[in-house]
Write a protein that holds these residues in place. Structure first.
Motif, PDB file in Angstrom:
ATOM      1  N   LEU A  54       0.822  -1.208   0.000  1.00 46.14           N
ATOM      2  CA  LEU A  54       0.000   0.000   0.000  1.00 46.14           C
ATOM      3  C   LEU A  54       0.860   1.263   0.000  1.00 46.14           C
ATOM      4  CD1 LEU A  54      -2.927  -0.984   2.389  1.00 46.14           C
ATOM      5  CD2 LEU A  54      -2.992  -0.632  -0.083  1.00 46.14           C
ATOM      6  N   TRP A  55       1.954   1.191   0.707  1.00 51.53           N
ATOM      7  CA  TRP A  55       2.895   2.323   0.725  1.00 51.53           C
ATOM      8  C   TRP A  55       3.386   2.595  -0.697  1.00 51.53           C
ATOM      9  CZ3 TRP A  55       4.118   6.083   3.943  1.00 51.53           C
ATOM     10  CH2 TRP A  55       5.325   6.780   3.778  1.00 51.53           C
ATOM     11  N   ASP A  56       3.735   1.515  -1.386  1.00 57.56           N
ATOM     12  CA  ASP A  56       4.179   1.618  -2.778  1.00 57.56           C
ATOM     13  C   ASP A  56       3.044   2.204  -3.629  1.00 57.56           C
ATOM     14  OD1 ASP A  56       6.069   0.544  -5.059  1.00 57.56           O
ATOM     15  OD2 ASP A  56       4.059  -0.156  -5.580  1.00 57.56           O
ATOM     16  N   TYR A  57       1.816   1.739  -3.387  1.00 56.62           N
ATOM     17  CA  TYR A  57       0.650   2.201  -4.147  1.00 56.62           C
ATOM     18  C   TYR A  57       0.471   3.715  -4.001  1.00 56.62           C
ATOM     19  CZ  TYR A  57      -4.473   2.663  -4.987  1.00 56.62           C
ATOM     20  OH  TYR A  57      -5.721   3.043  -5.408  1.00 56.62           O
ATOM     21  N   TYR A  58       0.547   4.205  -2.755  1.00 53.49           N
ATOM     22  CA  TYR A  58       0.322   5.636  -2.563  1.00 53.49           C
ATOM     23  C   TYR A  58       1.523   6.491  -2.976  1.00 53.49           C
ATOM     24  CZ  TYR A  58      -4.186   4.819  -0.541  1.00 53.49           C
ATOM     25  OH  TYR A  58      -5.493   4.461  -0.399  1.00 53.49           O
ATOM     26  N   ARG A  59       2.707   5.970  -2.725  1.00 55.80           N
ATOM     27  CA  ARG A  59       3.895   6.776  -3.034  1.00 55.80           C
ATOM     28  C   ARG A  59       4.205   6.800  -4.530  1.00 55.80           C
ATOM     29  NH1 ARG A  59       6.357  10.367  -0.855  1.00 55.80           N
ATOM     30  NH2 ARG A  59       8.496   9.584  -0.780  1.00 55.80           N
ATOM     31  N   ARG A  60       4.105   5.642  -5.180  1.00 49.71           N
ATOM     32  CA  ARG A  60       4.561   5.559  -6.569  1.00 49.71           C
ATOM     33  C   ARG A  60       3.436   5.596  -7.593  1.00 49.71           C
ATOM     34  NH1 ARG A  60       8.432   0.874  -7.343  1.00 49.71           N
ATOM     35  NH2 ARG A  60       9.118   2.093  -9.121  1.00 49.71           N
ATOM     36  N   SER A  69       0.601   9.548   2.660  1.00 49.17           N
ATOM     37  CA  SER A  69       0.623   8.107   2.340  1.00 49.17           C
ATOM     38  C   SER A  69       0.389   7.292   3.604  1.00 49.17           C
ATOM     39  CB  SER A  69       1.960   7.714   1.709  1.00 49.17           C
ATOM     40  OG  SER A  69       2.117   8.343   0.470  1.00 49.17           O
ATOM     41  N   ALA A  70       1.051   7.683   4.686  1.00 48.68           N
ATOM     42  CA  ALA A  70       0.907   6.929   5.939  1.00 48.68           C
ATOM     43  C   ALA A  70      -0.557   6.934   6.398  1.00 48.68           C
ATOM     44  CB  ALA A  70       1.804   7.528   7.019  1.00 48.68           C
ATOM     45  N   TRP A  71      -1.192   8.095   6.328  1.00 51.27           N
ATOM     46  CA  TRP A  71      -2.605   8.209   6.720  1.00 51.27           C
ATOM     47  C   TRP A  71      -3.486   7.369   5.787  1.00 51.27           C
ATOM     48  CZ3 TRP A  71      -6.013   8.551  10.157  1.00 51.27           C
ATOM     49  CH2 TRP A  71      -7.298   9.038   9.928  1.00 51.27           C
ATOM     50  N   CYS A  72      -3.165   7.440   4.491  1.00 51.08           N
ATOM     51  CA  CYS A  72      -3.964   6.686   3.509  1.00 51.08           C
ATOM     52  C   CYS A  72      -3.794   5.174   3.693  1.00 51.08           C
ATOM     53  CB  CYS A  72      -3.579   7.079   2.084  1.00 51.08           C
ATOM     54  SG  CYS A  72      -4.260   8.667   1.619  1.00 51.08           S
ATOM     55  N   VAL A  73      -2.613   4.737   4.109  1.00 51.34           N
ATOM     56  CA  VAL A  73      -2.408   3.300   4.341  1.00 51.34           C
ATOM     57  C   VAL A  73      -3.351   2.840   5.450  1.00 51.34           C
ATOM     58  CG1 VAL A  73      -0.791   1.571   5.246  1.00 51.34           C
ATOM     59  CG2 VAL A  73      -0.043   3.166   3.469  1.00 51.34           C
ATOM     60  N   TYR A  74      -3.431   3.628   6.528  1.00 48.96           N
ATOM     61  CA  TYR A  74      -4.338   3.280   7.629  1.00 48.96           C
ATOM     62  C   TYR A  74      -5.788   3.259   7.125  1.00 48.96           C
ATOM     63  CZ  TYR A  74      -7.253   3.575  11.728  1.00 48.96           C
ATOM     64  OH  TYR A  74      -8.258   3.332  12.640  1.00 48.96           O
ATOM     65  N   LEU A  75      -6.172   4.338   6.430  1.00 44.35           N
ATOM     66  CA  LEU A  75      -7.551   4.430   5.925  1.00 44.35           C
ATOM     67  C   LEU A  75      -7.879   3.283   4.975  1.00 44.35           C
ATOM     68  CD1 LEU A  75      -8.333   8.170   5.086  1.00 44.35           C
ATOM     69  CD2 LEU A  75      -9.290   6.745   6.895  1.00 44.35           C
ATOM     70  N   HIS A  76      -6.852   2.913   4.215  1.00 45.44           N
ATOM     71  CA  HIS A  76      -7.036   1.843   3.230  1.00 45.44           C
ATOM     72  C   HIS A  76      -7.362   0.518   3.927  1.00 45.44           C
ATOM     73  CE1 HIS A  76      -6.067   1.056  -1.151  1.00 45.44           C
ATOM     74  NE2 HIS A  76      -6.393  -0.145  -0.711  1.00 45.44           N
ATOM     75  N   PHE A  77      -6.589   0.202   4.958  1.00 43.74           N
ATOM     76  CA  PHE A  77      -6.866  -1.013   5.747  1.00 43.74           C
ATOM     77  C   PHE A  77      -8.288  -0.929   6.336  1.00 43.74           C
ATOM     78  CE2 PHE A  77      -2.266  -1.876   5.917  1.00 43.74           C
ATOM     79  CZ  PHE A  77      -2.252  -3.263   5.859  1.00 43.74           C
ATOM     80  N   PHE A  78      -8.624   0.266   6.816  1.00 43.75           N
ATOM     81  CA  PHE A  78      -9.937   0.454   7.428  1.00 43.75           C
ATOM     82  C   PHE A  78     -11.054   0.227   6.401  1.00 43.75           C
ATOM     83  CE2 PHE A  78     -13.493   3.186   8.854  1.00 43.75           C
ATOM     84  CZ  PHE A  78     -13.771   2.538  10.049  1.00 43.75           C
ATOM     85  N   ARG A  79     -10.867   0.794   5.205  1.00 45.73           N
ATOM     86  CA  ARG A  79     -11.868   0.658   4.147  1.00 45.73           C
ATOM     87  C   ARG A  79     -12.025  -0.821   3.766  1.00 45.73           C
ATOM     88  NH1 ARG A  79     -14.152   4.577   4.795  1.00 45.73           N
ATOM     89  NH2 ARG A  79     -12.864   6.238   3.924  1.00 45.73           N
ATOM     90  N   PHE A  80     -10.898  -1.514   3.717  1.00 47.61           N
ATOM     91  CA  PHE A  80     -10.911  -2.949   3.390  1.00 47.61           C
ATOM     92  C   PHE A  80     -11.743  -3.707   4.438  1.00 47.61           C
ATOM     93  CE2 PHE A  80      -8.527  -7.155   3.439  1.00 47.61           C
ATOM     94  CZ  PHE A  80      -9.100  -7.621   2.270  1.00 47.61           C
ATOM     95  N   GLY A  81     -11.472  -3.379   5.710  1.00 56.66           N
ATOM     96  CA  GLY A  81     -12.209  -4.008   6.809  1.00 56.66           C
ATOM     97  C   GLY A  81     -13.695  -3.687   6.715  1.00 56.66           C
TER      98      GLY A  81
END
Lengths: 299, 79
Positions: A54-60, A69-81
């Motif tokens: 996910l870090w790669d997804y947001y950064r690259r 990116s760090a915030w989006c990684v957390y949100l991304h996991f949350f959205r998945f859940g």
């Protein structure tokens, strides 16, 4: 063409599912979401491979800064859940808690009323949320999955999970004939759903530009789409709060340049639609592994 | 069996880009002729068009060699 792909295994935890099932039954959807916010913290820490992907997804892919990116990684996991919890809630009969809207559905139904169709989806949003919406049409729905995944589902049903409202076509790379189940289902007016974004090692694949980077896509669903002479739809079910938005995009299947050209054309149409969906819902990309095939770089 | 076998081999050879002389009875569909499951979709359509026999997934259970596939076709033709 060969490339590293998905390893055909999905991460899942039976205890976690049971706990959230309990929350849903006794305390409701919002309570489950609140608890999810804490559980997700654990996964952000305990799932380094998914976190790195996910870090790669947001950064690259999205070129976000480190903090965003760090915030989006957390949100991304949350959205998945949240999507998993929603799927569970709908399976438990809580579909009235959600609103469903659809785009392109009339055209899709018209095709179904005339015969069969192929639906190509992706690991975005939560496609299963559409099953109550499809009503009786769901009985004609055949989901293609790998035999290993199907065995897990059968075990879960055996342990008391609800029966699936749709049919499964289990394919096995070691069994040449298993793919014929798909053409047989189509001959019997079924509509067959496959995911077009997960390449498994040793399968046929194509490298395409996707979100500005090179990625590997499986050829299988598109070869079938090009050969089966039935309408092909790209289907995505995306979360918008407590509303699910279903998109049915009809693909143009032209056999003019031969089946190989048709297959490539279908793949490009699919990638373009998938990009369009991701631009609207960037946090609902659920291929939580290094999807892009370009070499890693420190980001 | 000879009539359609030659036609079938010619078409399979062209479709799958495999030399005609590799289509011998003992040839393994997967390892020697390079069939994969997606090829089989073409092969089944080709057999239906050439020989008029419809093969199903159930028919294919246990079929590993080209010879077994021909036997299956012959069996279905005579059924």
């Amino acid at each position: 063409m060969s490339a590293e792909g998905w390893n055909a295994k999905s991460r899942g935890n039976a205890t976690g599912y049971r706990i959230f099932g309990f929350f849903l039954r006794h305390f409701g959807l919002n309570f489950a979401y609140i608890n999810l916010a804490y559980v997700v913290l654990y996964f952000v820490l305990a799932a380094p491979a998914q976190r790195a992907a996910l870090w790669d997804y947001y950064r690259r892919t999205w070129h976000y800064g480190r903090l965003k990116s760090a915030w989006c990684v957390y949100l991304h996991f949350f959205r998945f859940g949240q999507c998993l919890v929603d799927k569970m809630a709908i399976t438990q009969g809580l579909s009235d808690k959600f609103e469903f809207v659809a785009e392109g559905y009339d055209d899709f139904l018209e095709s179904l009323n005339r015969g069969s169709a192929i639906m190509i989806g992706a690991h975005v949003g939560a496609w299963e949320t559409g099953t109550p919406f499809f009503g009786d049409y769901a009985k004609r729905m055949h989901i293609v999955m790998f035999d290993a995944e199907y065995q897990k589902i059968k075990e879960a049903i055996h342990r008391g999970a609800p029966q699936l409202p749709y049919n499964i076509i289990a394919v096995n790379e070691d069994d040449l004939g298993s793919i014929l189940k798909i053409s047989e289902a189509l001959q019997h007016n079924a509509y067959v759903c496959m995911q077009g974004d997960r390449y498994v090692n040793n399968g046929r694949c194509e490298r395409l530009d996707f979100m500005g980077r090179e990625a590997v896509f499986p050829q299988g669903p598109f070869i079938l789409g090009a050969k089966m002479r039935v309408p092909v739809y790209f289907y995505f079910s995306m979360r918008e709060g407590k509303k699910y938005h279903f998109y049915f995009y009809r693909a143009t299947v032209s056999t003019a340049g031969g089946s190989r050209a048709c297959q490539l054309d279908l793949m490009r149409q699919y990638v373009s639609r998938l990009e369009q969906v991701l631009h609207t819902y960037p946090q609902q990309w659920f291929n939580l592994y290094r999807f892009w095939s370009d070499p890693s770089a420190a980001v | 069996m000879t009539d359609y076998k030659e036609v079938l081999i010619g078409q399979l050879s062209e479709e799958l880009e495999v030399s005609r002389d590799k289509f011998v009875d003992g040839a393994l569909l997967k390892d020697d002729l390079g069939f994969d499951s997606l090829d089989l979709v073409d092969v089944v359509v080709l057999i239906e068009e050439t020989v008029g026999v419809k093969l199903t997934q159930r028919d294919f259970a246990g079929v590993k060699t080209f010879g077994q596939m021909l036997d299956l076709i012959e069996h279905k033709r005579q059924a």
